[in-house]
Design a protein around this motif. Structure first.
Motif, mmCIF file in Angstrom:
data_model
loop_
_atom_site.group_PDB
_atom_site.id
_atom_site.type_symbol
_atom_site.label_atom_id
_atom_site.label_comp_id
_atom_site.label_asym_id
_atom_site.label_seq_id
_atom_site.Cartn_x
_atom_site.Cartn_y
_atom_site.Cartn_z
ATOM 1 N N ASN A 1 0.857 -1.184 0.000
ATOM 2 C CA ASN A 1 0.000 0.000 0.000
ATOM 3 C C ASN A 1 0.898 1.241 0.000
ATOM 4 O OD1 ASN A 1 -1.653 2.153 0.730
ATOM 5 N ND2 ASN A 1 -2.946 0.875 2.067
ATOM 6 N N ALA A 2 0.737 2.080 -1.007
ATOM 7 C CA ALA A 2 1.599 3.267 -1.125
ATOM 8 C C ALA A 2 1.510 4.156 0.109
ATOM 9 C CB ALA A 2 1.238 4.060 -2.378
ATOM 10 N N ASN A 3 0.391 4.096 0.813
ATOM 11 C CA ASN A 3 0.259 4.912 2.021
ATOM 12 C C ASN A 3 1.242 4.497 3.114
ATOM 13 O OD1 ASN A 3 -1.817 6.144 0.681
ATOM 14 N ND2 ASN A 3 -3.447 5.044 1.770
ATOM 15 N N HIS A 4 1.810 3.299 2.962
ATOM 16 C CA HIS A 4 2.777 2.819 3.963
ATOM 17 C C HIS A 4 4.188 3.314 3.681
ATOM 18 C CE1 HIS A 4 -0.087 -0.889 4.547
ATOM 19 N NE2 HIS A 4 -0.532 0.184 5.175
ATOM 20 N N LEU A 5 4.382 4.044 2.573
ATOM 21 C CA LEU A 5 5.732 4.451 2.179
ATOM 22 C C LEU A 5 6.553 5.068 3.312
ATOM 23 C CD1 LEU A 5 5.576 5.611 -1.543
ATOM 24 C CD2 LEU A 5 7.273 4.086 -0.516
ATOM 25 N N PRO A 6 5.945 5.927 4.142
ATOM 26 C CA PRO A 6 6.772 6.506 5.225
ATOM 27 C C PRO A 6 7.449 5.449 6.091
ATOM 28 C CG PRO A 6 4.677 7.667 5.035
ATOM 29 C CD PRO A 6 4.593 6.494 4.108
ATOM 30 N N LEU A 7 6.803 4.308 6.265
ATOM 31 C CA LEU A 7 7.402 3.237 7.070
ATOM 32 C C LEU A 7 8.637 2.654 6.385
ATOM 33 C CD1 LEU A 7 4.135 1.292 8.007
ATOM 34 C CD2 LEU A 7 5.499 2.704 9.549
ATOM 35 N N PHE A 8 8.759 2.861 5.075
ATOM 36 C CA PHE A 8 9.849 2.248 4.301
ATOM 37 C C PHE A 8 11.047 3.177 4.122
ATOM 38 C CE2 PHE A 8 8.050 -1.778 2.635
ATOM 39 C CZ PHE A 8 6.767 -1.662 3.165
ATOM 40 N N GLU A 9 11.014 4.305 4.849
ATOM 41 C CA GLU A 9 12.076 5.313 4.730
ATOM 42 C C GLU A 9 13.474 4.680 4.770
ATOM 43 O OE1 GLU A 9 12.483 9.872 5.592
ATOM 44 O OE2 GLU A 9 10.758 8.599 5.123
ATOM 45 N N ASP A 10 13.713 3.812 5.726
ATOM 46 C CA ASP A 10 15.065 3.244 5.900
ATOM 47 C C ASP A 10 15.210 1.855 5.289
ATOM 48 O OD1 ASP A 10 15.738 5.548 7.298
ATOM 49 O OD2 ASP A 10 14.883 4.728 9.153
ATOM 50 N N VAL A 11 14.175 1.405 4.574
ATOM 51 C CA VAL A 11 14.267 0.119 3.867
ATOM 52 C C VAL A 11 15.123 0.330 2.616
ATOM 53 C CG1 VAL A 11 12.942 -1.568 2.533
ATOM 54 C CG2 VAL A 11 12.067 -0.749 4.748
ATOM 55 N N ASP A 12 16.035 -0.599 2.333
ATOM 56 C CA ASP A 12 16.939 -0.411 1.201
ATOM 57 C C ASP A 12 16.308 -0.781 -0.131
ATOM 58 O OD1 ASP A 12 19.599 0.203 2.692
ATOM 59 O OD2 ASP A 12 18.679 -1.478 3.754
ATOM 60 N N VAL A 13 15.585 -1.902 -0.149
ATOM 61 C CA VAL A 13 14.922 -2.338 -1.374
ATOM 62 C C VAL A 13 13.459 -2.637 -1.066
ATOM 63 C CG1 VAL A 13 14.847 -4.069 -3.220
ATOM 64 C CG2 VAL A 13 17.054 -3.379 -2.246
ATOM 65 N N ILE A 14 12.559 -1.986 -1.789
ATOM 66 C CA ILE A 14 11.124 -2.195 -1.600
ATOM 67 C C ILE A 14 10.659 -3.231 -2.614
ATOM 68 C CG2 ILE A 14 8.843 -1.145 -1.656
ATOM 69 C CD1 ILE A 14 10.100 1.502 -0.923
ATOM 70 N N GLN A 15 10.068 -4.296 -2.116
ATOM 71 C CA GLN A 15 9.598 -5.368 -2.993
ATOM 72 C C GLN A 15 8.138 -5.152 -3.374
ATOM 73 O OE1 GLN A 15 10.508 -9.408 -1.715
ATOM 74 N NE2 GLN A 15 8.434 -10.057 -2.232
ATOM 75 N N VAL A 16 7.834 -5.361 -4.671
ATOM 76 C CA VAL A 16 6.453 -5.381 -5.146
ATOM 77 C C VAL A 16 6.140 -6.837 -5.463
ATOM 78 C CG1 VAL A 16 4.854 -4.644 -6.947
ATOM 79 C CG2 VAL A 16 6.583 -3.050 -6.079
ATOM 80 N N GLY A 17 5.146 -7.394 -4.805
ATOM 81 C CA GLY A 17 4.827 -8.808 -4.961
ATOM 82 C C GLY A 17 4.159 -9.123 -6.284
ATOM 83 N N ALA A 18 4.162 -10.412 -6.616
ATOM 84 C CA ALA A 18 3.600 -10.875 -7.883
ATOM 85 C C ALA A 18 2.164 -10.394 -8.077
ATOM 86 C CB ALA A 18 3.657 -12.397 -7.936
ATOM 87 N N ARG A 19 1.357 -10.429 -7.024
ATOM 88 C CA ARG A 19 -0.056 -10.052 -7.157
ATOM 89 C C ARG A 19 -0.245 -8.554 -7.382
ATOM 90 N NH1 ARG A 19 0.407 -14.192 -4.117
ATOM 91 N NH2 ARG A 19 -0.934 -16.036 -4.283
ATOM 92 N N ASN A 20 0.799 -7.779 -7.072
ATOM 93 C CA ASN A 20 0.712 -6.331 -7.292
ATOM 94 C C ASN A 20 1.489 -5.870 -8.519
ATOM 95 O OD1 ASN A 20 -1.044 -5.235 -5.297
ATOM 96 N ND2 ASN A 20 0.493 -5.696 -3.733
ATOM 97 N N MET A 21 1.982 -6.808 -9.316
ATOM 98 C CA MET A 21 2.804 -6.420 -10.472
ATOM 99 C C MET A 21 2.044 -5.468 -11.392
ATOM 100 S SD MET A 21 4.483 -8.534 -13.635
ATOM 101 C CE MET A 21 3.312 -7.925 -14.874
#
Lengths: 333, 333, 333, 333
Positions: free
Chosen positions: A167-187
């Motif tokens: 969910n793009a709204n969660h982006l702030p939580l990913f601030e310090d994540v190095d690689v953001i994965q998009v799963g197969a169902r969200n391709m």
């Protein structure tokens, strides 16, 4: 792009079509054969909606000659893309090994696995915090807390972390994540891809269960069109009629994608097969076929005694995979 | 739920497993055969993660006896669900005909088509405002303006409107939309489904291109588990190897879904086939097979002279479909 | 084998079923749960027709615990089968390389390719004499003359020959052929398999385009049940939605088949991908995954200047593949 | 047929290609665009091997404009083919109902079912004498004795009989059989098709489990090219990922085949779904979509009390299907 025109099309109709196409900024070349008329389109046809064109009454069929993807296209970007990720990078001459648990479950678990996989040769740590599940009643992940735990593991081991966003709204939580994965169902969750295109994060984009490589590249194009060129492609198995494996790993995707695009290609043998016994042979095969890296599920025995993963390896087994893969890489040019 | 235990499993392991299962609130029935031991689980197994269970070292395989979906399950809700939509409703004895353009393009276009399809027998108006496209360079729809135009058409014709959502953040724009459509590519966008579950809106959920009916029902379950029971299922074709049609319409889904669930089932022959000439025969077949309604693409000639849809019908052709469908419905019990 | 009995089944019906099953020589174990009754079958269930059993009114579903194949089953035959073929053999520690032209076209062609592939490291010569073609208007092969030419090449080079049979009535022509190939389209031509089961010839059985590994093994079982144990399995790609390749090569079939059966497993990367550029990476991947050999299409330049195969390699390119494969084999345990 | 030539192709290469094509008796039209050169081929391109052409080094891709099938092509044979079968015929304005048991098991069984289905409205009797089974251990049919029993039933009821052939060597046994069925697994058993092409028998050709309609028509072309124009096409479900049904019935095949070919199209809802409850709705849908007939499995209770078919109907249920189908046919134009 070539459009084959139906027989019986009037010159007037042909003229309308050709004016409409010129209005899209394309050069139009007509060649009338005895049986069919062919319209050749030159210019930036990636902006032409082939489906709409094919839907015209007077058009029998449409054939793309050039690929519909541009930013991801190797033709316009011959050199391999190398994406910096924390203290390492993905693509080019580097072989990445991303390892970790399917789901983040506890601090002990993540820490133990993080230490173990680093020791065994992993270059990045993976772990699921937000879990896409077919059933609303299945475990959905530790969410924000899961990311916190991954960051702790990163702080201690220095391993860059890879985790999935739903969910793009969660982006702030990913601030310090190095690689953001998009799963197969969200391709093909285009809204999510667009939002990720506005970031500068490295994105690991997984191929959908029944999607073609062209569709995968078009989804990468969504992210890149937004300005984010840091896309890592991941083949994780496609749906087939085979029942012994969860999915069928398409390793020909490796050389094909290397031809079509400059983006790095990572293979996930754990999810593809769903069978831990198949992870090592498929990992070796992926290395032999020229993959830029692997994504492998690892669990730590004690915590997982009960659910010793159908698809997860023990740290020892993972270690064996790493050393065997290294041997294969040494003999592959 | 039945779990087949591997040979060579120790009593201690079996006891651990059985305690773990009891801890999930299930009754556990062991039956030891000469070759295999079988664990029968009784209780609310819908909350059991079959994949995790199957991943246990000592488990050879797992078989669900009862379906993993509950709210959508006809067993627990024998009567057909009838969903009120504006001045009409969907499900039960009503046969719904949803018609309109693929994309909303202009006020003239929407108004003209809305009047035409109402005249011809449509009970609802469809139109795409947010368009999911494989390519970021293809037309993405008029978005908010498109919804405005649909609402104008609703105001004049009284037809309830159906339009697709791609991002939960857009929900405020859908305040006056009667039926919110979830497209095939978002069928397993679980975050979107959860948000829609918090609304009371009627949701038209389209089957994914390579998804099973069980997966479709699990996605409906996501919406219903959130408290929104107003789910309409839509079969719109699945991906097969056939190339003459865009997808293959699975009409056996109609009687099957009617058996499995109490939710209404709508058929979209336009997207399924991608060929306008096939819309009428497939619409008649859907009616004969017991569908609760149809979703059909209609365009208005003038504005579409150029892109006379491969899958869109003219208002006249649509009128013929409506009257033929009515004849079939009269002879079907 | 386990049969789950429907609720509401009477004791009388259950007794009938269980008597019928006992009459098939099976031990029957009933275990009545609160919700469902489960019938466990012990004995040689490979002779039970699961489909018929599942079709019984009182049976909800049937689950095989043991595999339906016996002669091909590694459980009953733990050691690898090694099949002697002319001056070499297939299976076990040997790595076979079968190479040659798609179709036999002329003596010069076959002789030239035979010499070239032997020089480059091939252990067997392949060539199509009888060609299965989708269209009756496409070249159907040189038939008997083609086999004659292959035998000449065998006489000169000593390479055992592999060629396809399409009709059991042609068997006399295959007297001196070392390995008889059954093509993907004939994998379930049971009449042909039965006839081949009466011979002692080595049979190379190709997996069908949309068949599972279990179906492949059941077809091998048809040959073995007739008394011919000399079956070589060949994965040559399965049909998927991917369009860049002709088929999708399923390399996980290698470790899976090695688990399930004692028969050798050969990989055909040429037909699987249909793209010569992909043959080398897929050949290396197959070797890394533990294949018992490869089947590769090679043409000789001059004769094929025109139709330089989409899937055929030149002798030089084939030589490179052989030497690279050897390197990979050396580092794989 | 259009061939798109790769960039960088020399005039010499182009001349070679074009001479080679002319040698095949085709007119060659070159049209050089700024980016690509396109070769248009006019003449009987059905004899051109597109795969070989596409495999040429200088050819980027090939596109057929006209269909590769000729004898089966409606373009060259606008009128529906009507095939005389015993006292009835198939195709055109006739709606055929072929009914009978999956397998012929005994005289009582066949006689009882034959009388019952005739009474209920069947126009032909079906029954399996030679049974293609995935396992060599499953019942393979009564073979010649089965055909004898079918002929007895024909003698008494006058119903023409339809039964499957698996081996061309069995043709003498089919002397008095009215319609010879080719099963899905033999759809591309080209040797069998060629032999059937030498007869004058009506052939019911079933679509393969993962074959396209074009492939089905090319297989019909094999029979017709041999001189036998009496081909009846049968859609019996294709393999998909859906698990609630054995296969997925593709009803869009009906209008599509009617467009592409003049041959009759029969639908088999019994095998397609494998579920008797789905036979009626799918039969009605097939009728509504314009099928030329149905093929339905019927069993007679007493003999089948035990294996009341998952896909077989009782004579009464079959009778209901017949009368409902008649009602639908009356309202379809």
């Amino acid at each position: 792009m070539i459009a084959v025109i139906k027989q019986g099309t009037t010159d007037k109709q042909l003229e309308n079509l050709s004016n409409w196409l010129k209005a899209q900024g394309l050069d139009v070349h007509l060649s009338k054969g005895s049986s069919h008329t062919i319209v050749g389109l030159v210019g930036d046809t990636s902006k032409i909606d082939a489906e709409l064109l094919e839907s015209l009454d007077i058009v029998e069929s449409v054939k793309r000659i050039s690929e519909p993807f541009k930013s991801a296209n190797r033709k316009f970007h011959p050199d391999d893309t190398v994406i910096g990720v924390g203290n390492t990078s993905v693509g080019g001459d580097i072989f990445s090994i991303i390892a970790g648990p399917c789901s983040v479950e506890s601090e002990e678990q993540v820490m133990a696995i993080a230490r173990a996989v680093k020791e065994a040769g992993a270059t990045m740590l993976r772990g699921g915090a937000f879990k896409p599940r077919t059933s609303p009643y299945d475990f959905q992940g530790l969410k924000a807390d899961g990311i916190e735990l991954l960051l702790k593991a990163k702080a201690e081991t220095g391993l860059p972390i890879v985790t999935e966003i739903m969910n793009a709204n969660h982006l702030p939580l990913f601030e310090d994540v190095d690689v953001i994965q998009v799963g197969a169902r969200n391709m093909q969750n285009f809204e999510l891809l667009k939002e990720l295109g506005k970031t500068k994060k490295a994105i690991l984009l997984k191929r959908g269960l029944a999607n073609t490589l062209k569709e995968l590249l078009m989804s990468a194009e969504y992210i890149m069109a937004g300005g984010n060129e840091n896309v890592i492609l991941c083949e994780r198995g496609i749906r087939t009629f085979e029942t012994y494996t969860r999915n069928t790993l398409d390793l020909s995707a490796i050389p094909l994608l290397h031809e079509l695009t400059h983006l790095p290609v990572i293979i996930d043998p754990s999810h593809a097969t769903g069978v831990s016994r198949l992870v090592k042979p498929m990992a070796l095969a992926a290395a032999a076929a020229g993959a830029d890296g692997l994504m492998i599920e690892v669990h730590n025995d004690p915590a997982h005694a009960l659910c010793d993963g159908a698809q997860s390896l023990t740290p020892d087994a993972f270690g064996e995979v790493c050393s065997s893969v290294k041997k294969v890489l040494e003999v592959i040019d």
